[in-house]
Design a protein around this motif. Structure first.
Motif: not given
Length: 95
Positions: A9, A32, A59, A78
């Protein structure tokens, strides 16, 4: 999601959209990494070169050397990208 799938991210402090993305990933129990561009404007050059955007959040979903960047703002983008990535990843495993 497979352990060898990477989620990155790109975000900055004070970005409500970035917060929403990180919150969503945490709710989905997805691990992440964060690239914080808050005081690193040169990192926007990387986003521009890779995806043609200078905004965050972005992302990146990837495995091995293949990554896809989700540059559209909104959790729905997303979600769709994650679903597509999972299907593609599953198909590769089954081949």
């Amino acid at each position: 999601m497979s352990q060898n799938v990477s989620i990155i991210v790109w975000s900055k402090e004070g970005c409500s959209y970035c917060h929403d993305v990180k919150k969503y990933l945490a709710e989905q129990e997805l691990t992440y990494k964060i690239v914080d561009i808050t005081n690193n404007d040169h990192l926007r050059d990387i986003l521009d070169a890779k995806y043609g955007v200078r905004h965050v959040p972005v992302v990146e979903l990837g495995q091995g050397n293949v990554y896809r960047g989700v540059t559209e703002v909104g959790i729905e983008h997303l979600q769709l990208a994650l679903d597509e990535f999972l299907v593609a990843n599953k198909n590769q495993v089954n081949q």
